[in-house]
Structure formats: structure tokens, C-alpha cells
Write an enzyme that holds these catalytic residues in place. Sequence first.
Site, PDB file in Angstrom:
ATOM      1  N   CYS A  17      15.352  -9.862  59.355  1.00 34.67           N
ATOM      2  CA  CYS A  17      16.608  -9.170  59.630  1.00 34.67           C
ATOM      3  C   CYS A  17      17.646 -10.051  60.312  1.00 34.67           C
ATOM      4  O   CYS A  17      18.813  -9.667  60.411  1.00 34.67           O
ATOM      5  CB  CYS A  17      16.334  -7.928  60.480  1.00 34.67           C
ATOM      6  SG  CYS A  17      15.536  -6.594  59.556  1.00 34.67           S
ATOM      7  N   THR A  47      28.663   7.178  59.808  1.00 35.27           N
ATOM      8  CA  THR A  47      28.010   7.210  61.124  1.00 35.27           C
ATOM      9  C   THR A  47      27.030   6.058  61.319  1.00 35.27           C
ATOM     10  O   THR A  47      26.306   6.024  62.314  1.00 35.27           O
ATOM     11  CB  THR A  47      27.265   8.547  61.319  1.00 35.27           C
ATOM     12  OG1 THR A  47      26.401   8.776  60.193  1.00 35.27           O
ATOM     13  CG2 THR A  47      28.246   9.701  61.453  1.00 35.27           C
ATOM     14  N   HIS A  48      27.008   5.111  60.373  1.00 38.26           N
ATOM     15  CA  HIS A  48      26.147   3.921  60.477  1.00 38.26           C
ATOM     16  C   HIS A  48      24.678   4.298  60.670  1.00 38.26           C
ATOM     17  O   HIS A  48      23.947   3.621  61.400  1.00 38.26           O
ATOM     18  CB  HIS A  48      26.613   3.011  61.613  1.00 38.26           C
ATOM     19  CG  HIS A  48      28.058   2.620  61.509  1.00 38.26           C
ATOM     20  ND1 HIS A  48      28.512   1.721  60.566  1.00 38.26           N
ATOM     21  CD2 HIS A  48      29.159   3.020  62.198  1.00 38.26           C
ATOM     22  CE1 HIS A  48      29.823   1.582  60.691  1.00 38.26           C
ATOM     23  NE2 HIS A  48      30.241   2.359  61.674  1.00 38.26           N
ATOM     24  N   ASP A  49      24.264   5.377  60.012  1.00 36.53           N
ATOM     25  CA  ASP A  49      22.868   5.792  60.105  1.00 36.53           C
ATOM     26  C   ASP A  49      21.972   4.866  59.300  1.00 36.53           C
ATOM     27  O   ASP A  49      22.437   3.996  58.555  1.00 36.53           O
ATOM     28  CB  ASP A  49      22.718   7.237  59.621  1.00 36.53           C
ATOM     29  CG  ASP A  49      22.894   8.248  60.737  1.00 36.53           C
ATOM     30  OD1 ASP A  49      21.926   8.469  61.476  1.00 36.53           O
ATOM     31  OD2 ASP A  49      24.003   8.800  60.873  1.00 36.53           O
ATOM     32  N   ASP A  50      20.669   5.087  59.431  1.00 35.66           N
ATOM     33  CA  ASP A  50      19.691   4.214  58.787  1.00 35.66           C
ATOM     34  C   ASP A  50      19.566   4.464  57.294  1.00 35.66           C
ATOM     35  O   ASP A  50      19.039   3.618  56.566  1.00 35.66           O
ATOM     36  CB  ASP A  50      18.326   4.393  59.461  1.00 35.66           C
ATOM     37  CG  ASP A  50      18.366   3.982  60.927  1.00 35.66           C
ATOM     38  OD1 ASP A  50      18.553   2.782  61.189  1.00 35.66           O
ATOM     39  OD2 ASP A  50      18.225   4.850  61.800  1.00 35.66           O
ATOM     40  N   GLY A 138      10.362  -1.695  39.734  1.00 34.13           N
ATOM     41  CA  GLY A 138      11.151  -2.610  40.535  1.00 34.13           C
ATOM     42  C   GLY A 138      12.059  -3.467  39.689  1.00 34.13           C
ATOM     43  O   GLY A 138      12.270  -3.212  38.498  1.00 34.13           O
ATOM     44  N   HIS A 139      12.597  -4.508  40.315  1.00 38.90           N
ATOM     45  CA  HIS A 139      13.534  -5.401  39.633  1.00 38.90           C
ATOM     46  C   HIS A 139      13.404  -6.787  40.250  1.00 38.90           C
ATOM     47  O   HIS A 139      13.345  -6.925  41.473  1.00 38.90           O
ATOM     48  CB  HIS A 139      14.966  -4.885  39.791  1.00 38.90           C
ATOM     49  CG  HIS A 139      15.975  -5.647  39.001  1.00 38.90           C
ATOM     50  ND1 HIS A 139      15.989  -5.647  37.624  1.00 38.90           N
ATOM     51  CD2 HIS A 139      17.009  -6.445  39.385  1.00 38.90           C
ATOM     52  CE1 HIS A 139      16.994  -6.397  37.194  1.00 38.90           C
ATOM     53  NE2 HIS A 139      17.621  -6.897  38.243  1.00 38.90           N
ATOM     54  N   THR A 140      13.359  -7.804  39.405  1.00 33.86           N
ATOM     55  CA  THR A 140      13.204  -9.188  39.867  1.00 33.86           C
ATOM     56  C   THR A 140      14.253 -10.067  39.213  1.00 33.86           C
ATOM     57  O   THR A 140      14.469  -9.987  38.002  1.00 33.86           O
ATOM     58  CB  THR A 140      11.805  -9.727  39.518  1.00 33.86           C
ATOM     59  OG1 THR A 140      10.809  -8.860  40.068  1.00 33.86           O
ATOM     60  CG2 THR A 140      11.607 -11.124  40.078  1.00 33.86           C
TER      61      THR A 140
END
EC number: 2.7.9.3
Length: 348
Positions: A17, A47-50, A138-140
Site C-alpha cells: 500500500c 465520503t472516502h469510504d472503503d 480474473g484478468h491478467t
Amino acid sequence: MNRSSFDLLSTVEYGGCSAKLDPAKLSELLHDIPLPVDSRIMVDVSTHDDAGVYRLNDDTALIVTTDFFPPVCSDPYTFGRIAAANALSDVYAMGGRPLLVLNLTMFPSEGIPVEVLADILRGGQQTIDESGAFTMGGHTIDDPIPKYGLAVTGIVHPEHLVTNAGVRAGQCLVLTKPLGIGVAMAAHRLGLIGSEVYEAAIGQMCLLNRAGAELMQKYGIRGATDITGFGLLGHAKGLAEASDVCLHIDSRSVPVLPECLSLLRDGCIPGAAFRNLRFVGDMLRADCPTEYKMLLADAQTSGGLLMAVDADRAEDLVADLHRTGLHPFAAIIGYATDAEDAAKLIVT
């Protein structure tokens, strides 16, 4: 099955991160992007939530989120575990249960053995299995620097949703995991710590926030966030702004990984900490030693939950977290009051 011995840290300068874009720059560039308008949208980016939340009906809301990043550790399998735990954490922070995931992968077509990618995906799948979610694909894409994470869909009862805006004056703040991940990983790359501290950091990053999310529902918690790349201060800023409260943090009550405070005193301060301090700006009023302020700004990867719980239940919550056997570091670190001026983060 044999696992790859390839050192993923040899491919990156910033991992986990700490590789996030500067939050101040991110807020600026998103300022003019129009927000969707629909009565069923319960939480959007304002609100900049997760995560975002969309109400399906009176009993079910969807939680949608994504997170991916470059390697934070050397071992591919462990990197997969950490990246998956970090992505799933956003659903837990909203009080939800992860349901479906998609793998998001960037990997070079040449230069790194393909077995490394297989190990990353296997590690991720171990954590996904632990969460009870299901991988749907998924995606690659070809990229010179490996990156991995998930797009996650979760569910929550609309009345049990936990958001940045749910903190109330008089509540206590409880943190479930220790700080110092960014410091420990930087020190590891510099050869400043031994295996014990490194493994402690790895263990915390691999740990799901599932138990914390379940206890949030038991205690009726409606205000919380997880602590990741913007540090405790950056994510606490989101809580304070959305809830219009002032958060008081006792820096010496904050749990910390072994040796990390001494490392900070000696100048082992990751650059992301300075970025995060710029982000909180004038909202912060700190009267504590510099190493504690830097600890609170340290970028965490797959960090813990910061919850606001009624004061008369805070000690019981911490005791329950300890009883899980997963969160021995959990502690009360502060409290919320009504906001009175521009300083909404008071650190002593």
C-alpha cells in the site's frame, strides 16, 4: 508442490500500500469527476469510504471494491496471501461478508518464471478460501512489474452497514492490529531487523479482518475503517470528516510491532509517512514525540480495523478480540468528541 524461490522485492522500489498515489493528489484529480446519482446507492466515493454500497432490497446491499499493488515481500505465495487479505479487508471494514472475487494480475511475459505467478495465485486462493468467498475468474495483462489483487463483491444487511460517517461523540476508538508495517518492511530491505520482527509483520498482513467484522455486528458498531496506505492518521481523517467529529488519539496506547519505534527514532522513516502527514495537514494537532507521529502516519498494508464503539462496551470488545486468539494487539487508542474547530485529529 514446490514453490518458487524468486525474490519479488528485486522487481520493485515501492511495494504494498505504500505504492498508492499521494492521497492529496488523488483527491484533487477526482474533484471534478461527477458522482452517480441513484436512490439505491448507499455509499459512494464522496465520503472516502472503503467500498461502494448499492441497496438491492430491504434485506441485502452489495459492497463493491478493488485493491491491488506491487510485491510487499520476497516470497510469491506470501505476497498472494497478503494482497488478497488486503483487498478483502474493504468488505470487512463495511461490516460485510465477501461473496465473489476476481483476480487482478499484472505480470511480465518475459524475465520472471511463470511459476512465480502460479504461486502468487495459489497464495491468494488460500486467503480467499479462508474468507469463504468464491473466485469467479480474473484478468491478467503483461506488465514489467508484477502486481496482484482482487475485485471483491460482498453483501451486508442495509441496517448493519458500517461507514466512515457512523462515528458518534463519546465513543471510544479501538484498533485491532499493530502499526509499523511500513517501517518493518523498509527496515527488512535495509537489513536492519531480524527474522522475528519480519515474520511478525508478515503474520499481521496475512491475517484477515473477518473476526473484527463479525464483532462489529455483535457490538452494533456503525463507524469504522481499515488502516492501509494512508496510515492511521489518513484513514482517521476520513472518519472525522464524514462523521463531523474530532478524534483524540493517545499515541502511547497505539499497538506497535516490536522494534518499530526505535527504528523510527533512528531515522528509518518510509517516505509514505511524510506524504500522509501532508494529506492530513491542518486537521492534525500533535503533541507527542516525533517517532509516534511518524508511526501514526506510517503506510500499512493489510492493516487492522479502527472502530468506534460505545464507551461502556469498549473494554468488552477488546476482550472479545483478544479471546479470538487472532488479535492480541487490539487496544483502545482514543475517543471521539464533537468537532469544534479545524483540528479534527488530536494526538497526545
